[in-house]
Design an enzyme around this catalytic site. Structure first.
Site, short mmCIF file in Angstrom:
data_model
loop_
_atom_site.label_atom_id
_atom_site.label_comp_id
_atom_site.label_asym_id
_atom_site.label_seq_id
_atom_site.Cartn_x
_atom_site.Cartn_y
_atom_site.Cartn_z
N LYS A 1 2.92 -14.02 -11.25
CA LYS A 1 1.79 -13.26 -11.53
C LYS A 1 0.56 -14.15 -11.76
CE LYS A 1 1.01 -9.43 -10.27
NZ LYS A 1 1.45 -8.82 -9.04
N GLY B 1 -0.94 1.79 -4.93
CA GLY B 1 -1.43 1.56 -3.42
C GLY B 1 -1.66 2.94 -2.86
N GLY C 1 0.94 -1.38 0.05
CA GLY C 1 -0.01 0.20 -0.04
C GLY C 1 0.76 1.29 -0.07
N ARG D 1 3.78 -0.72 -26.12
CA ARG D 1 3.24 -1.00 -24.91
C ARG D 1 1.95 -0.16 -24.92
NH1 ARG D 1 6.53 -4.10 -25.46
NH2 ARG D 1 8.13 -4.77 -23.88
N TYR E 1 8.55 -13.24 -13.58
CA TYR E 1 7.86 -12.08 -12.94
C TYR E 1 6.40 -12.63 -13.54
CZ TYR E 1 4.67 -7.93 -12.70
OH TYR E 1 3.80 -7.08 -12.58
#
Ligand SMILES: NC(=O)c1ccc[n+]([C@@H]2O[C@H](COP(=O)([O-])OP(=O)(O)OC[C@H]3O[C@@H](n4cnc5c(N)ncnc54)[C@H](O)[C@@H]3O)[C@@H](O)[C@H]2O)c1
Length: 374
Positions: free
Chosen positions: A187, A13, A8, A251, A183
């Protein structure tokens, strides 16, 4: 509501916490203030009125009372560098997967459990994402990750077996997992863990797959991820910007305000069991166009060159299909890239300047043969 956010104190966050508190919710932030994000001597400001607990997410297993009476949890705590994950494998698996397992076990120990667990997943689970042959546009194909040999030969784009160029098309949530990095694999594992454990605990899992999130508040000192902050940091110090591959890789950049809107909607939206939802702009931008737009927004003029260098684990293109996001969350991105970059640059100019460490990060990859030779 009382809402807990792991990770957070990070970029997303913090933005979410502020929005939730503005709406009158109570917020608990759990974060270990990882030095890679916050520096060796973190000086962070906890938003007024928020509760903050400095704790490694893997240790929440010993503190289930943190979640007692919490209505919803956003799970953001993670290591996030794609290239770095290719050699710090155990660490990425530990933080991202064991951290999620620890969170689920802590929730299992609660008497009064949250009703919803919202995961910040990533488009990286798709690997290269969706493509089509323009001669047969209705048939989606999902190319395998490019091999180190293809990258070394400069074969950046994908082709059909008969040599015809494939075109990237919007990626929907229902294509297969095809993680091209540790990574990404971590996920995907987070998603599977949450989907398999949460319903059995009476908790609704909501999986949101972010594209590249940028904006005010993102870490300016993490050299392992965040192309916009890395380019900005270099431009601000008069350092040239080097574009990997041929600079035409793309992207999908989504501004933090839009991501926060999607995250807030996910708190109460009626989402079908197990559904995953993309959050992105739904628009591809090449890295060359990004660098030009960023330099123009920042007012810094530095040389931009295409190097032909590459990193193993990087994808070529991927952008979001927003059908599910629109349908279930009423998601409608408002901040276009030019406007978002102006806002990012105005904020970033007011932040301390951090020594550029992107070349060191690249050297670490080269040492491990995870990037093109010098
Ligand atoms: N920013 C993006 O473009 C993007 C894209 C896709 C997915 N995501 C996901 O969104 C989430 C949040 O990303 P962000 O951009 O805010 O990243 P961030 O690096 O700014 O924030 C992550 C936070 O997690 C904390 N953290 C790291 N390891 C921890 C641990 N072991 N225990 C407790 N806290 C820990 C860090 O201190 C940091 O404050 C991550 O799960 C990330 O994988 C982000």
């Amino acid at each position: 509501m009382k809402i807990a956010i792991t990770g957070g104190m990070g970029f997303i966050g913090q933005a979410l916490a502020r929005r939730l508190m503005n709406q009158g919710h109570a917020v608990l932030l759990i974060d270990n203030l990882s030095p890679q994000i916050h520096g060796e001597q973190p000086s962070v400001t906890v938003p007024d009125g928020a509760e903050f607990r400095r704790l490694d997410v893997r240790d929440v297993i010993d503190e289930p009372s943190l979640f007692e009476g919490v209505d919803a949890v956003y799970h953001f705590a993670a290591e996030t560098g794609t290239a770095q994950s290719m050699y710090r494998i155990r660490h990425y698996v530990s933080v991202n997967e064991m951290g999620t397992a620890a969170l689920l076990e802590a929730l299992a120990k609660c008497e009064r459990r949250p009703s919803r667990l919202i995961l910040a997943s990533s488009r990286s689970v798709y690997g290269e994402g969706a493509y089509a042959d323009p001669r047969d546009p209705g048939r989606i194909v999902q190319p395998a990750s490019r091999t180190p040999a293809q990258l070394a030969a400069g074969e950046w784009e994908f082709r059909t077996a008969d040599g015809h160029p494939l075109e990237a098309v919007p990626t929907r949530e229902d294509i297969a997992f095809a993680p091209g990095s540790v990574y990404a694999a971590s996920k995907a594992a987070q998603e599977l863990l949450i989907r398999s454990a949460a319903p059995a605990l009476g908790i609704t899992p909501v999986v949101l797959r972010f594209q590249n999130v940028y904006g005010e508040g993102q870490s300016l000192q993490n050299p392992y991820t965040g192309i916009i902050s890395i380019f900005f940091n270099r431009a601000r110090q008069g350092l040239p910007i080097a574009l990997f591959e041929d600079g035409k890789e793309s992207r999908d950049f989504i501004h933090i305000d839009d991501i926060v809107a999607g995250l807030v909607a996910a708190l109460s939206a009626d989402v079908p069991d197990g559904a995953a939802i993309n959050l992105g702009a739904g628009v591809p931008t090449t890295v060359t166009d990004l660098a030009d737009a960023l330099l123009s927004a920042s007012g810094h003029a530095v040389p931009v060159s295409v190097t032909g260098e590459y990193r193993v684990g990087d994808i070529r293109h991927c952008y979001a299909d927003l059908g599910n996001a629109r349908k279930y969350l009423g998601f409608d991105p408002q901040v276009d890239l030019a406007q978002g970059l102006m806002r990012f640059c105005a904020w970033a100019e007011g932040q301390p300047t951090f020594a550029d460490r992107s070349e060191k990060a690249m050297a670490e990859l080269r040492e491990r043969k995870l990037a093109s030779a010098d």
